[in-house]
Design a protein around this motif. Structure first.
Motif, PDB file in Angstrom:
ATOM      1  N   PRO A   1      -4.384   0.618  -1.930  1.00  0.00           N
ATOM      2  CA  PRO A   1      -4.184  -0.548  -1.063  1.00  0.00           C
ATOM      3  C   PRO A   1      -3.198  -1.552  -1.664  1.00  0.00           C
ATOM      4  O   PRO A   1      -2.984  -1.585  -2.878  1.00  0.00           O
ATOM      5  CB  PRO A   1      -5.581  -1.156  -0.941  1.00  0.00           C
TER       6      PRO A   1
ATOM      7  N   GLY B   1       0.835  -1.195   0.000  1.00  0.00           N
ATOM      8  CA  GLY B   1       0.000   0.000   0.000  1.00  0.00           C
ATOM      9  C   GLY B   1       0.874   1.251   0.000  1.00  0.00           C
ATOM     10  O   GLY B   1       1.959   1.254   0.577  1.00  0.00           O
ATOM     11  N   HIS B   2       0.404   2.285  -0.679  1.00  0.00           N
ATOM     12  CA  HIS B   2       1.190   3.508  -0.806  1.00  0.00           C
ATOM     13  C   HIS B   2       0.293   4.678  -1.189  1.00  0.00           C
ATOM     14  O   HIS B   2      -0.868   4.493  -1.547  1.00  0.00           O
ATOM     15  CB  HIS B   2       2.301   3.334  -1.860  1.00  0.00           C
ATOM     16  N   GLU B   3       0.835   5.863  -1.102  1.00  0.00           N
ATOM     17  CA  GLU B   3       0.141   7.082  -1.536  1.00  0.00           C
ATOM     18  C   GLU B   3       0.523   7.366  -2.983  1.00  0.00           C
ATOM     19  O   GLU B   3       1.703   7.287  -3.332  1.00  0.00           O
ATOM     20  CB  GLU B   3       0.565   8.271  -0.682  1.00  0.00           C
ATOM     21  N   LYS B   4      -0.459   7.697  -3.800  1.00  0.00           N
ATOM     22  CA  LYS B   4      -0.183   8.109  -5.168  1.00  0.00           C
ATOM     23  C   LYS B   4      -1.121   9.258  -5.515  1.00  0.00           C
ATOM     24  O   LYS B   4      -2.334   9.114  -5.432  1.00  0.00           O
ATOM     25  CB  LYS B   4      -0.365   6.954  -6.151  1.00  0.00           C
TER      26      LYS B   4
ATOM     27  N   TYR C   1      -4.656   7.059  -1.166  1.00  0.00           N
ATOM     28  CA  TYR C   1      -4.088   5.790  -0.728  1.00  0.00           C
ATOM     29  C   TYR C   1      -4.455   4.682  -1.716  1.00  0.00           C
ATOM     30  O   TYR C   1      -5.607   4.531  -2.105  1.00  0.00           O
ATOM     31  CB  TYR C   1      -4.591   5.418   0.670  1.00  0.00           C
TER      32      TYR C   1
END
Length: 188
Positions: free
Chosen positions: A125, A116-119, A123
């Motif tokens: 998942p 999971g990461h920020e783009k 967020y």
């Protein structure tokens, strides 16, 4: 040729490819939408192992999300010609204008985990990339440029240097080393 046909005819290189191929075939037959990111669990991607004409160098990008040197590629986003996806992504991510397939069949396949990461402020998942890889070629004298929203730099590396440049152990040992072994098996 459809992806299903390509996977059915694909000869796995090792146990990883054999097992991942079986999973990919099962998922393609499941009726799920794997072609778009609407499937938050798993979706199709296409990567490229881009080599120069004498096959001595590999093009890598320093990827923002993974904070590592890595191959180039991206999401299918509804496109079912994954070779076209790989070619488009290499051009977008590197600034190369002349890129061509060394061969049009699948060079490798793998199922990749994505944490999971920020783009772009949202967020994303954790999920799987159902990935196929193509062997592409470009002149290493072409000018390069990075794509700031995706990578910090783009550069050519010697084949072993490309493996060592990655800070992701699993990619180094299971993917990039395998791709170089396949090149060597083809006589390069």
């Amino acid at each position: 040729m459809t992806l299903l046909e390509a996977l059915e005819g694909y000869q796995p290189w090792n146990e990883q490819e054999e097992r991942d191929r079986a999973v990919l075939l099962g998922l393609l037959g499941s009726g799920q939408d794997l072609w778009t990111r609407e499937n938050l669990t798993a979706h199709l991607t296409a990567s490229a192992w881009v080599v120069n004409p004498d096959r001595s160098r590999v093009l890598m990008a320093y990827h923002n999300i993974y904070d590592s040197w890595s191959w180039l590629g991206g999401h299918a986003d509804g496109e079912q010609d994954l070779l076209s996806v790989a070619l488009r992504e290499v051009k977008e991510e590197s600034g190369l204008t002349a890129v061509r397939p060394v061969r049009e069949d699948l060079f490798s396949l793998e199922i990749l985990t994505v944490d999971g990461h920020e783009k772009r402020g949202a967020y994303v998942p954790s999920h799987l990339h159902l990935n196929v890889t193509y062997l592409l070629e470009a002149e290493d004298g072409q000018s390069l440029r990075n794509k700031p929203d995706e990578n910090q730099a783009v550069a050519w590396f010697g084949r072993e240097e490309a493996v060592a440049a990655s800070s992701e152990p699993w990619f180094r040992e299971r993917i990039y080393r395998k791709l170089n072994e396949k090149l060597a098996a083809l006589g390069w």
